[in-house]
Every structure is written in structure tokens, then in C-alpha cells.
Design a protein around this motif. Sequence first.
Motif, PDB file in Angstrom:
ATOM      1  N   ILE A  94       0.945  -1.254  -0.031  1.00  0.00           N
ATOM      2  CA  ILE A  94      -0.145  -0.094   0.091  1.00  0.00           C
ATOM      3  C   ILE A  94       0.875   1.275  -0.050  1.00  0.00           C
ATOM      4  O   ILE A  94       0.559   2.110  -0.685  1.00  0.00           O
ATOM      5  CB  ILE A  94      -0.982  -0.053   1.162  1.00  0.00           C
ATOM      6  CG1 ILE A  94      -2.066  -1.226   1.014  1.00  0.00           C
ATOM      7  CG2 ILE A  94      -1.839   1.319   1.224  1.00  0.00           C
ATOM      8  CD1 ILE A  94      -2.897  -1.205   2.218  1.00  0.00           C
ATOM      9  N   ILE A  95       1.816   1.257   0.766  1.00  0.00           N
ATOM     10  CA  ILE A  95       2.726   2.572   0.935  1.00  0.00           C
ATOM     11  C   ILE A  95       3.496   2.673  -0.638  1.00  0.00           C
ATOM     12  O   ILE A  95       3.551   3.688  -0.961  1.00  0.00           O
ATOM     13  CB  ILE A  95       3.796   2.203   1.964  1.00  0.00           C
ATOM     14  CG1 ILE A  95       3.224   2.252   3.345  1.00  0.00           C
ATOM     15  CG2 ILE A  95       4.818   3.264   1.901  1.00  0.00           C
ATOM     16  CD1 ILE A  95       4.188   1.729   4.409  1.00  0.00           C
ATOM     17  N   ILE A 147       1.624   6.963  -6.775  1.00  0.00           N
ATOM     18  CA  ILE A 147       0.406   7.987  -7.038  1.00  0.00           C
ATOM     19  C   ILE A 147       0.787   9.474  -7.075  1.00  0.00           C
ATOM     20  O   ILE A 147       0.604  10.279  -7.820  1.00  0.00           O
ATOM     21  CB  ILE A 147      -0.944   7.741  -6.305  1.00  0.00           C
ATOM     22  CG1 ILE A 147      -1.245   6.314  -6.550  1.00  0.00           C
ATOM     23  CG2 ILE A 147      -1.970   8.654  -6.531  1.00  0.00           C
ATOM     24  CD1 ILE A 147      -2.638   5.854  -5.744  1.00  0.00           C
ATOM     25  N   ILE A 148       1.398   9.587  -5.962  1.00  0.00           N
ATOM     26  CA  ILE A 148       2.036  11.171  -5.405  1.00  0.00           C
ATOM     27  C   ILE A 148       2.910  11.371  -6.763  1.00  0.00           C
ATOM     28  O   ILE A 148       2.803  12.700  -7.290  1.00  0.00           O
ATOM     29  CB  ILE A 148       2.727  11.080  -4.232  1.00  0.00           C
ATOM     30  CG1 ILE A 148       1.518  10.876  -3.102  1.00  0.00           C
ATOM     31  CG2 ILE A 148       3.522  12.543  -4.011  1.00  0.00           C
ATOM     32  CD1 ILE A 148       2.245  10.755  -1.528  1.00  0.00           C
ATOM     33  N   GLN A 160       2.916  10.298  -9.858  1.00  0.00           N
ATOM     34  CA  GLN A 160       2.208  10.562 -11.171  1.00  0.00           C
ATOM     35  C   GLN A 160       1.495  12.128 -11.012  1.00  0.00           C
ATOM     36  O   GLN A 160       1.525  12.842 -12.056  1.00  0.00           O
ATOM     37  CB  GLN A 160       1.208   9.445 -11.478  1.00  0.00           C
ATOM     38  CG  GLN A 160       2.019   8.189 -11.519  1.00  0.00           C
ATOM     39  CD  GLN A 160       2.826   7.918 -13.138  1.00  0.00           C
ATOM     40  OE1 GLN A 160       2.481   9.076 -13.740  1.00  0.00           O
ATOM     41  NE2 GLN A 160       3.654   7.101 -13.190  1.00  0.00           N
ATOM     42  N   ARG A 161       1.007  12.236  -9.936  1.00  0.00           N
ATOM     43  CA  ARG A 161       0.402  13.787  -9.978  1.00  0.00           C
ATOM     44  C   ARG A 161       1.446  14.745 -10.072  1.00  0.00           C
ATOM     45  O   ARG A 161       1.058  15.592 -10.542  1.00  0.00           O
ATOM     46  CB  ARG A 161      -0.490  13.789  -8.622  1.00  0.00           C
ATOM     47  CG  ARG A 161      -1.686  12.663  -8.524  1.00  0.00           C
ATOM     48  CD  ARG A 161      -2.534  13.073  -7.287  1.00  0.00           C
ATOM     49  NE  ARG A 161      -3.731  12.493  -7.325  1.00  0.00           N
ATOM     50  CZ  ARG A 161      -4.387  12.431  -6.315  1.00  0.00           C
ATOM     51  NH1 ARG A 161      -4.332  13.147  -5.054  1.00  0.00           N
ATOM     52  NH2 ARG A 161      -5.767  11.760  -6.196  1.00  0.00           N
ATOM     53  N   ARG A 162       2.280  14.724  -9.371  1.00  0.00           N
ATOM     54  CA  ARG A 162       3.455  15.891  -9.647  1.00  0.00           C
ATOM     55  C   ARG A 162       3.842  15.676 -10.825  1.00  0.00           C
ATOM     56  O   ARG A 162       4.121  16.902 -11.331  1.00  0.00           O
ATOM     57  CB  ARG A 162       4.486  15.432  -8.523  1.00  0.00           C
ATOM     58  CG  ARG A 162       4.153  15.760  -7.369  1.00  0.00           C
ATOM     59  CD  ARG A 162       5.577  15.557  -6.250  1.00  0.00           C
ATOM     60  NE  ARG A 162       5.141  15.704  -4.753  1.00  0.00           N
ATOM     61  CZ  ARG A 162       6.041  15.702  -3.939  1.00  0.00           C
ATOM     62  NH1 ARG A 162       7.170  15.391  -4.011  1.00  0.00           N
ATOM     63  NH2 ARG A 162       5.569  15.922  -2.680  1.00  0.00           N
ATOM     64  N   ARG A 163       4.000  14.574 -11.450  1.00  0.00           N
ATOM     65  CA  ARG A 163       4.542  14.646 -13.013  1.00  0.00           C
ATOM     66  C   ARG A 163       3.383  15.421 -13.815  1.00  0.00           C
ATOM     67  O   ARG A 163       3.942  16.048 -14.892  1.00  0.00           O
ATOM     68  CB  ARG A 163       4.786  13.280 -13.469  1.00  0.00           C
ATOM     69  CG  ARG A 163       5.497  13.015 -14.856  1.00  0.00           C
ATOM     70  CD  ARG A 163       5.623  11.521 -14.835  1.00  0.00           C
ATOM     71  NE  ARG A 163       6.121  11.404 -16.195  1.00  0.00           N
ATOM     72  CZ  ARG A 163       6.337  10.313 -16.909  1.00  0.00           C
ATOM     73  NH1 ARG A 163       6.206   9.211 -16.204  1.00  0.00           N
ATOM     74  NH2 ARG A 163       6.875  10.301 -18.259  1.00  0.00           N
ATOM     75  N   MET A 164       2.148  15.096 -13.571  1.00  0.00           N
ATOM     76  CA  MET A 164       1.025  15.641 -14.320  1.00  0.00           C
ATOM     77  C   MET A 164       1.012  17.324 -14.239  1.00  0.00           C
ATOM     78  O   MET A 164       0.836  18.227 -15.149  1.00  0.00           O
ATOM     79  CB  MET A 164      -0.086  15.281 -14.027  1.00  0.00           C
ATOM     80  CG  MET A 164      -0.370  13.689 -14.649  1.00  0.00           C
ATOM     81  SD  MET A 164      -1.958  12.926 -14.106  1.00  0.00           S
ATOM     82  CE  MET A 164      -3.174  14.188 -14.908  1.00  0.00           C
ATOM     83  N   LYS A 165       1.492  17.773 -13.085  1.00  0.00           N
ATOM     84  CA  LYS A 165       1.443  19.147 -12.542  1.00  0.00           C
ATOM     85  C   LYS A 165       2.629  19.931 -13.524  1.00  0.00           C
ATOM     86  O   LYS A 165       2.628  20.937 -13.825  1.00  0.00           O
ATOM     87  CB  LYS A 165       1.207  19.409 -11.409  1.00  0.00           C
ATOM     88  CG  LYS A 165       0.147  19.083 -10.525  1.00  0.00           C
ATOM     89  CD  LYS A 165       0.429  19.473  -9.179  1.00  0.00           C
ATOM     90  CE  LYS A 165      -1.075  19.049  -8.347  1.00  0.00           C
ATOM     91  NZ  LYS A 165      -0.909  19.429  -7.028  1.00  0.00           N
ATOM     92  N   THR A 166       3.723  19.263 -13.735  1.00  0.00           N
ATOM     93  CA  THR A 166       4.846  19.644 -14.165  1.00  0.00           C
ATOM     94  C   THR A 166       4.977  19.532 -15.677  1.00  0.00           C
ATOM     95  O   THR A 166       5.942  19.903 -16.289  1.00  0.00           O
ATOM     96  CB  THR A 166       6.222  19.108 -13.552  1.00  0.00           C
ATOM     97  OG1 THR A 166       6.223  17.901 -13.773  1.00  0.00           O
ATOM     98  CG2 THR A 166       6.142  19.478 -11.937  1.00  0.00           C
ATOM     99  N   ALA A 167       3.860  18.909 -16.115  1.00  0.00           N
ATOM    100  CA  ALA A 167       3.949  18.537 -17.941  1.00  0.00           C
ATOM    101  C   ALA A 167       3.584  19.917 -18.484  1.00  0.00           C
ATOM    102  O   ALA A 167       2.981  20.978 -18.033  1.00  0.00           O
ATOM    103  CB  ALA A 167       2.798  17.530 -18.042  1.00  0.00           C
TER     104      ALA A 167
END
Length: 432
Positions: free
Chosen positions: A295-296, A302-303, A305-312
Amino acid sequence: MMTPGRADATVRIRSTLRIHLEPQGSVTNALLGQVLSVVCVIDVSNTPVTSFRWTHSGRSYIGQTFSKTITSKSDSGTLTCSVQSARAFTRINVWYPPEVHLEPRSDTIDVAVGEDLRVQCVADDANPSVHTFKWSHNGRTSAGSTFLKRDVTKSDQGQLTCTAYNGHMMTPGRADATVNVIYPPEIHLSTRQDVISVMAGHVVEVECVVDDANPTVTSYMWHHSGNISYGQTFLKNVSSSDSGNISCSATNKQGTSTVQTGIEVLQAYSLIEDNEYPVFLIATGSGLVILILIIIILIIIIIYQRRRMKTAKPIENPQRTAQTTRADVGGSQQMYETVELPSGGADNTYCALGMTPVRDDDPIYIYGNLGFEDEANTRQETGTASGQSYGDIQLEMNENIRKQRAKDKKVKPTKAQKYDDEPTYQNSVVRN
């Protein structure tokens, strides 16, 4: 012929001879390897002496001086000098170093850990007698004919030496032995775990490791689930019934040592919720730890991937870029569209868009769906648009469209057309 009545006179001369030995004394001490010299001395003699005869240990020697190298203890004995009828003698006493041994008689003395070590130093022969015994053991010294060490430990293993002294600067007697401290095996299992966790159907391999043993281990025995096996390594393909304790016993001539651990066989079950998502659970305490780790890891992914989308890099909107450019140049523009009339014809109408420059942090990019303000937040005013706004929209409809709609009123409007009956406003301004 003798004349009767006449007596003859005879003169007898008594012989006198006395002798002694030098060195003087009834005992002459001699060391092994020493050259012994004894002289036969004439004290008184009324006749010339020309012959000296010696006897020693059954052998005869000639000469006024007796000389011999003492080579063995058997050279001890009586030495006699004979001159005619006179005799002088002494006893030769050969000195030699002590001859000793240890009790128990062995080059190696075995003693178990925790026992007392007692060794006797015995003088077999010595001349003169031994007067001092000294012991040396692992760098420590002690005195006395008996060596005693209580509560032996493994560190007492080593060389033990007894030295016996009888004086006269002779080489002392010496005897030594090796103290061999024996003890049962000291062992551990190769896993070094309180519990060995393994999936059902997998192989468990455990080795019984000997840290120390004296003498060496002669046998290994494993106990598991009531079964006994032999050998230094335990190897088994486990099933669910193999959970439990496992122990190894290692044996040498001194004793047996045992060490144990537990085997935990892990079972995997597949549970399906709503016939859509399979959930795999491990039915053990150790499995819970594995599940938490999984789970960890998922949360970290997930964290990331989200940061990667924000910096795209954002998506460029060419249409808006062109429109913005035209608005910036002219300040206003007209956009035309062709309207399909219900009668099948078509006419042209247009929307006059008056654009007022508005601050836009990122005028050439969009990040997602464009949102629109709620209709309730807009308000309508009549007149010419002015002031700061996002755009002034002026709508006009030509005469042909109004005529066509008047004709369409005779037809029952559909749900999509009912709003066409509303009044039409000219020169209406919408400001948001």
C-alpha cells in the motif's frame, strides 16, 4: 752344624706403609659428564713403592691417579686404591638431574568445562633429591608438587609444564602435557530467526551451524512435527500442516546441544468483491506487514504521477491564440455564421464582438475544459457597452429571420423551438 749349647740371634724388620686418597673423604661427589680424578698418596713407607692398583665397579685400573669421565648413574660406587698390603677407598656419588613425570600419565589431559583440574608432578629419580617444584600454565606460574585449577573454562586450554629442581646448578627435570578442555557443541541455525516464514509449496532449507565444539560434532538430528531426520542441513517442501517448531541437536563425545525455531507456513487466498475486483490477502501476521508495504508503495507511485502531471507542458490552443491576436490588433472583430432556417433556406447573420483588452496570466495556453459563469451571474443592460469586461456582444437579426419566425408561429413549436417565441431585443448588451 750348630754347636750344642749355642743360641742363634735373628733380627726381624717390620715393614711400615700408610696411604690415603685425595680428594679426601669417604664420599666423592661427581656430576654427570664430569671428569673425576683421584690420587693415591703414600703417607709412610720404608720400602720403595712402584705399583698402584685401583678397582671400581668390578674393573681394575693401574696408576697412582684414577681418572674417569662420569657418563652415567652406574658410575656411582666404591673406588679402592691398593699399594702392596695397604688399601684406601672412597665412594663415588654421581649427581644427576631429576627425572619426573605427570600424573595422570598422558601427553594430553582431558578436562571438561566446569570440572577441577588436578595434576601431580612425580620425581622418578634424582640425586640429590628434588626440593622445588614449579608449574607454568598459559603464562601463569605456581609452586608445589600438585597443580590444581578449579572450575575449568575454555580459556584454560593450553600447555601445562612442571619443573623440578635438586640444586647444584644442574639442569632441572621437566615434564609437560597439553590441557584439552572439552565441551558440548555451541550451535545456531543459519536463519537466526525466531520464526521462519515460507509460502506453502516452497522449500525450507535450514543449516545447523557449529560455532565451537571440542571434540568435533559427530552427528546431527532434526525434530519437526514428530518426525526425525539426520544430517547438518534440514530440507523440506512444506505444506500447511508443517507449521510448528523445528529443532537441531548436535552431538560430540562430551554431550549434546539443541537449538530450535519455528516454521510459519503462509497461505494465499483470492477473494472477489462484487465479482469485479480480486483482493488477495495473506492469512498470516507476517502477510499483514507485506500488505502494508505494498500500500505504501502504491501511494508513493500515485503522488509521483500527480506531480509529474502538474509539471507537464500545457497544451497550446492555436484557435484561441489566433483570436487573441486579432483582438489585440483591432480591438474588435466581427464573427459570421450561417444559420439554417426551418424552411430549408439559409440566410446570413452576424455577431459583432467588441473586445476590450483584459489581463490574462496565460493567454495562449489552456489546461482543461473552459468554464463558463452561471447564467444567473450575468446581467443585461441596454445601450452601448463600456467599462472593463470580458467582451461586449451585440446581436442583430435581419428582417428575413423575423418574417420567417412569424410564419413558424403557425406551426406547433417543439420542445427545442419553444424558446424562439420569446421577444427579440435589438442592441441588447450583455455584460458580465
